[in-house]
Motif scaffolding. Sequence first.
Motif, PDB file in Angstrom:
ATOM      1  N   SER A 248       0.841  -1.203   0.000  1.00  0.00           N
ATOM      2  CA  SER A 248       0.000   0.000   0.000  1.00  0.00           C
ATOM      3  C   SER A 248       0.874   1.249   0.000  1.00  0.00           C
ATOM      4  CB  SER A 248      -0.911   0.040   1.219  1.00  0.00           C
ATOM      5  OG  SER A 248      -1.382  -1.228   1.523  1.00  0.00           O
TER       6      SER A 248
ATOM      7  N   PHE B 268       2.290   1.754  -3.427  1.00  0.00           N
ATOM      8  CA  PHE B 268       1.263   2.343  -4.291  1.00  0.00           C
ATOM      9  C   PHE B 268       1.137   3.838  -4.026  1.00  0.00           C
ATOM     10  CE2 PHE B 268      -3.141   3.861  -4.439  1.00  0.00           C
ATOM     11  CZ  PHE B 268      -3.363   3.770  -5.799  1.00  0.00           C
TER      12      PHE B 268
ATOM     13  N   LEU C 272      -2.316   2.274 -10.510  1.00  0.00           N
ATOM     14  CA  LEU C 272      -2.904   0.934 -10.405  1.00  0.00           C
ATOM     15  C   LEU C 272      -2.867   0.213 -11.754  1.00  0.00           C
ATOM     16  CD1 LEU C 272      -4.481  -1.015  -8.562  1.00  0.00           C
ATOM     17  CD2 LEU C 272      -6.544  -0.049  -9.513  1.00  0.00           C
ATOM     18  N   TYR C 273      -3.331   0.898 -12.811  1.00  0.00           N
ATOM     19  CA  TYR C 273      -3.380   0.239 -14.116  1.00  0.00           C
ATOM     20  C   TYR C 273      -1.981   0.078 -14.695  1.00  0.00           C
ATOM     21  CZ  TYR C 273      -8.386  -0.057 -14.385  1.00  0.00           C
ATOM     22  OH  TYR C 273      -9.679  -0.418 -14.143  1.00  0.00           O
TER      23      TYR C 273
ATOM     24  N   TYR D  72     -10.422   5.389  -6.297  1.00  0.00           N
ATOM     25  CA  TYR D  72      -9.204   4.770  -6.820  1.00  0.00           C
ATOM     26  C   TYR D  72      -8.063   4.749  -5.829  1.00  0.00           C
ATOM     27  CZ  TYR D  72     -10.563   2.911 -11.145  1.00  0.00           C
ATOM     28  OH  TYR D  72     -11.139   2.095 -12.069  1.00  0.00           O
TER      29      TYR D  72
ATOM     30  N   GLY E  43      -6.773   1.189  -4.917  1.00  0.00           N
ATOM     31  CA  GLY E  43      -5.348   0.958  -5.167  1.00  0.00           C
ATOM     32  C   GLY E  43      -4.639   0.467  -3.918  1.00  0.00           C
TER      33      GLY E  43
ATOM     34  N   TYR F 146      -3.125  -3.195  -4.606  1.00  0.00           N
ATOM     35  CA  TYR F 146      -1.756  -3.169  -5.121  1.00  0.00           C
ATOM     36  C   TYR F 146      -0.950  -4.384  -4.662  1.00  0.00           C
ATOM     37  CZ  TYR F 146       2.029  -0.662  -7.416  1.00  0.00           C
ATOM     38  OH  TYR F 146       2.996  -0.285  -8.291  1.00  0.00           O
TER      39      TYR F 146
END
Lengths: 256, 226
Positions: free
Chosen positions: B92, B95, B152-153, B211, B215, B219
């Motif tokens: 986390s 991310f 994230l993507y 998001y 995320g 993640y």
Amino acid sequence: MTPNPTSSSTTRNLGIVTILGLGLVVLLGGFLTEPDDLMGDLVRIMYVHVPAAIMTYTGFVVGAIASGFYLWKRSEFADLVAHAAIEIGVISGVLLILTGAIWGEPTWGTYWSWQDVRLVSTLVLVLLYVGYLAIRQLPVDHHVRARRSAVIAIASTIMIPIVRYSVTWWSNRTLHQEASLTDGKLEDLTLFTLMVAIVIGLVAFAWLTIHRFRVLWLEQQVDNVGLAGAIAERRAEASTGVEAAVTAPSANGDPS
Amino acid sequence: MLRDAVLIARKDLRIERRSRVVLSQVVPFAILVLVLFAFALNADRQALADFTPGLFWVAVLFSALLAIQRATAIEGIDATSDSLRLSGIDPSSIFLGKAMAVCAQLLALEVLLLVGVFIFYDAEVDSSASAFALLVVTAIVAAIGVSAAGTLYGALTIGVRGQETLLPILLLPVLAPVLIGATRSFDDAFGSAAVNGWAWLSLLALFAVVYVVFGLLAYGILMEES
């Protein structure tokens, strides 16, 4: 050698129901029901459009649930169910948009209206899930791909309300029909035909998804068998090549 | 967690400061997009001024794609993502850190593009404090949403051939609500349409919150032996 089919008695029965049902829908929707007072024969496209909409969202929701289950239990089964369901959902989504556009041209005078909430939001959602299918094609390890796909499937489902909400707000006008199922204006036979079409749509969804799932499963098995075979071959080479290894010590070396 | 995140963000920004990829490639690209819009709209000052909010945000999203790709690519070099995983830092935090670094770069890009539209497109903000506040808050909130979704993507495409083509088709549909919301909000700030920008801002905020939270949760799943 006859190829091993992906059907079983269940899917054969589902298939028979689907085909007979499609025939029934064509008969009812194409011939027996009356043309609509306002739309005339155009109303008949509804018997494809509405089931396609329901199949699309069923695919996305089943995909999200199966993906969640995958992340929870790490079951390959759930991963492939998600793939199959979303793939059928995307195909239905394309059918949904196409039938909507074909219907829109004579009715609204345009194939596409940016003012229409449902058109725009459906398009964005289908594009989201096309991205999911792209991830499924990745040439990476099964588990990595399954995890990444599952995260996308769930993220995309979270997006459904956000997309819907944003587009509704963006252009709060719609040309789209209000849901005409419940306003009591549909004639009995029309309503009955629509109901039959929806049920048949769901049966077809199940039928296609199960078949797609089995093909995916077999593909996965082929991959695994191929990999296991290659490893076994290398091992065999390594053990028979002991003498050769004296002269070429690391030629057959197992990297692990 | 926040301390680790800051550490990661500083690492990414330090790499950027030394490699200058964003500065030497993404920034010129962003300006180029603005110039191309002017060509596409036939240098029509009125059209450019009318559509400034939309053009601005499309330029931001395109540049953001490049910045995110860069942020993802540095994880692929020398198996950095493996080292990060071994470092014991919570996924986390990783991310959050990476998203913070992307967000900082996006904010810089937005400032630059804003200057660009003021110069090239004759954009004018309503001279009220509230319009100015709306402009600033929208830019910040949208940057947070875009960087969270992008990070994230981006992680989904790490270590994949064809990464450059995959990210846009995954990310752009996801960012569609941001484009709609941020454009409408800027419409209000620039006075180019009578809408309530603050209401649209709440949509952007919702997107950002969703998001960031998703995320933080997801993640770790993506970092596992990827």
